[in-house]
Design an enzyme around this catalytic site. Structure first.
Site, PDB file in Angstrom:
ATOM      1  N   LYS A  33       0.798  -1.233   0.000  1.00 13.48           N
ATOM      2  CA  LYS A  33       0.000   0.000   0.000  1.00 13.48           C
ATOM      3  C   LYS A  33       0.834   1.288   0.000  1.00 13.48           C
ATOM      4  CE  LYS A  33      -4.311  -1.776   0.569  1.00 13.48           C
ATOM      5  NZ  LYS A  33      -4.233  -3.023   1.250  1.00 13.48           N
ATOM      6  N   GLU A  79      -9.928   6.121   3.080  1.00 14.04           N
ATOM      7  CA  GLU A  79     -10.751   5.080   3.682  1.00 14.04           C
ATOM      8  C   GLU A  79      -9.819   3.926   4.021  1.00 14.04           C
ATOM      9  OE1 GLU A  79     -10.141   5.231   0.508  1.00 14.04           O
ATOM     10  OE2 GLU A  79      -9.527   3.156   0.178  1.00 14.04           O
ATOM     11  N   SER A  86       1.862  -9.760  -0.898  1.00 17.17           N
ATOM     12  CA  SER A  86       1.474  -8.346  -0.786  1.00 17.17           C
ATOM     13  C   SER A  86       1.707  -7.737   0.592  1.00 17.17           C
ATOM     14  CB  SER A  86       0.002  -8.182  -1.180  1.00 17.17           C
ATOM     15  OG  SER A  86      -0.823  -9.061  -0.434  1.00 17.17           O
TER      16      SER A  86
HETATM   17  C1  LIG Z   1      -5.161  -4.104   1.151  1.00 13.96           C
HETATM   18  C2  LIG Z   1      -4.453  -5.365   0.944  1.00 13.96           C
HETATM   19  C3  LIG Z   1      -4.797  -6.263  -0.090  1.00 13.96           C
HETATM   20  C4  LIG Z   1      -5.994  -6.062  -0.983  1.00 13.96           C
HETATM   21  O1  LIG Z   1      -5.958  -4.931  -1.777  1.00 13.96           O
HETATM   22  P1  LIG Z   1      -5.602  -4.939  -3.310  1.00 13.96           P
HETATM   23  O2  LIG Z   1      -5.932  -3.578  -3.757  1.00 13.96           O
HETATM   24  O3  LIG Z   1      -6.449  -5.993  -3.974  1.00 13.96           O
HETATM   25  O4  LIG Z   1      -4.168  -5.264  -3.424  1.00 13.96           O
HETATM   26  C5  LIG Z   1      -4.036  -7.400  -0.276  1.00 13.96           C
HETATM   27  N1  LIG Z   1      -2.987  -7.664   0.546  1.00 13.96           N
HETATM   28  C6  LIG Z   1      -2.635  -6.846   1.552  1.00 13.96           C
HETATM   29  C7  LIG Z   1      -1.486  -7.222   2.423  1.00 13.96           C
HETATM   30  C8  LIG Z   1      -3.353  -5.679   1.792  1.00 13.96           C
HETATM   31  O5  LIG Z   1      -3.004  -4.872   2.802  1.00 13.96           O
END
Ligand SMILES: *Cc1c(COP(=O)(O)O)cnc(C)c1O
Length: 407
Positions: free
Chosen positions: A97, A119, A386
């Site tokens: 993020k 948000e 992610s």
């Molecule tokens: C917010 C988040 C997601 C989901 O959001 P995307 O916009 O689909 O990437 C996935 N993994 C993590 C670790 C997140 O914080």
């Protein structure tokens, strides 16, 4: 709800459209602000000084480039494809993020907007944005559903410590969708002084394009790292899909490479029944939600269905419009992993590699665990990790019944 105007010739590229998807379905009061944002973003994109400042922060503040790590023990256990992990979990604040929050924070500064709103669902985007506001000296208000505040209390405390004001949202299901509604309401009222940092590849144009561009660095690095380590491209890239920002960032540079499979993993939740999952492509249909035309989980009247996932970050009724196009054209494939598969993947990756993934990312790991064994040893799978799972310890303790003693 606005009526949906589909472009007359969908094969003709239009700004803000991905095939028929995307667009700008917002109250009239926001149209000027979105146009201003689009123009300013285009200027920033072409401005070498802006890009150099962003690159510097991505490198020195956020910790890019992130490692492309060969998961040797997991690969050997599964006995098939070679598995690499793109370590977005190692970034400052613990997830991908921050790539987007830094980009939009710099853009807000460039536009002279001192007040930032955002948000957040699980709190990761809120924490990333509160962090960037502290770094750049901007005021920060984060909208968060009261249900999510309860589930992710630690992130609420982190945001407040960083100087952000967290405003609880008590409407609807008190989760992400309601927080976005509230942030949009704030933006309509305060549009002259306020910049809205949207946290995924969602919403009205230019957000889906802009957020994707800020995460493109993931696939750009991945490609260079693979060519250096393996001298070739992978068989497949796997990423979890909430709104779709980490997935589009991990896919984007590989879209022209037709031999590379792009696999998005949605939240299968508790079951395939509407309300029990967040599989927009399996249970949803095209519709408008929060400014964009995409796949939406809805009932016959077009009322938004409730969703469920063990991971708050994947628990959303719509999906970024570029994924809707990649789905319909067949360029990307979308599958799902349910709550149990994600929990199992958290335990497996923790114990075979010493890496605790976020519950969201664990959905992508689960898909790799599912398909790797039947693949050839020379094939390569890249999982976009992610985020890290520290934020999920409360849920994990409950779900896995981990107590003070050994499991
Ligand atoms: C917010 C988040 C997601 C989901 O959001 P995307 O916009 O689909 O990437 C996935 N993994 C993590 C670790 C997140 O914080």
């Amino acid at each position: 709800m606005a009526s949906v105007i589909i472009p007359s010739n969908p094969s003709q590229p239009t700004a803000g459209r991905f095939g028929v998807y995307g667009g700008r379905y917002v109250p009239e009061t926001l149209m000027a602000a979105l146009s201003e944002l689009e123009q300013e973003y285009e200027r920033a994109k072409a401005d070498a000084t802006f890009q150099a400042e962003l690159d510097d922060l991505l490198h020195n503040f956020a910790g890019r480039p992130t490692a492309l790590y060969y998961a040797k023990r997991l690969t050997e256990q599964l006995g098939g494809a070679k598995i690499y992990l793109k370590r977005e979990d190692l970034l400052h604040t613990g997830a991908h993020k921050i790539n987007n929050s830094l980009g939009q924070g710099l853009l807000a500064k460039r536009m002279g907007k001192q007040r930032i709103i955002a948000e957040t669902g699980a709190g990761q985007h809120g924490v990333a944005t509160a962090t960037v506001c502290a770094l750049l000296g901007l005021d920060c208000v984060v909208y968060m559903g009261e249900e999510d505040m309860r589930r992710q209390e630690l992130n609420v405390l982190r945001m407040r410590l960083l100087g952000a004001e967290v405003r609880g949202v008590s409407s609807g299901s008190k989760t992400l969708k309601d927080a976005i509604n509230e942030a949009m309401r704030d933006w309509v009222t305060n549009v002259r002084t306020t910049y809205y940092v949207l946290g995924s590849a969602l919403g009205a144009h230019p957000y889906p394009t802009m957020v994707r561009d800020f995460h493109r660095v993931i696939s750009r690095e991945m490609k260079a790292q693979l060519l250096e380590k393996e001298g070739r491209l992978p068989t497949a890239i796997i990423a979890c899909v909430g709104g779709g920002s980490n997935a589009i960032g991990a896919f984007y540079e590989f879209i022209p490479d037709k031999n590379v499979r792009l696999i998005g993993v949605e939240a299968g939740g508790r079951s395939g029944e509407l309300g029990e999952h967040a599989m927009r492509f399996q249970g949803g249909s095209p519709g408008v939600l929060q400014g964009t035309f995409s796949y939406v989980l809805q009932d016959e009247q077009g009322q938004i269905a409730s969703t469920h996932s063990v991971s708050a970050g994947l628990d959303y009724a719509s999906i970024g419009p570029e994924h809707a196009m990649l789905h319909d054209t067949g360029r990307a494939e979308y599958t799902s992993a349910d709550d149990q598969a994600a929990l199992d993947a958290v335990v497996r990756l923790s114990r075979t590699e010493g890496i605790l993934p976020a519950l969201e990312s664990a959905h992508a790991v689960a898909e790799a665990i599912r398909i790797a064994p039947s693949m050839q040893k020379h094939e390569i799978l890249v999982v976009n990790l992610s985020g890290r799972g520290d934020k999920d310890m409360g849920i994990l303790a409950r779900e896995l019944k981990i107590q003070g003693s050994n499991a």
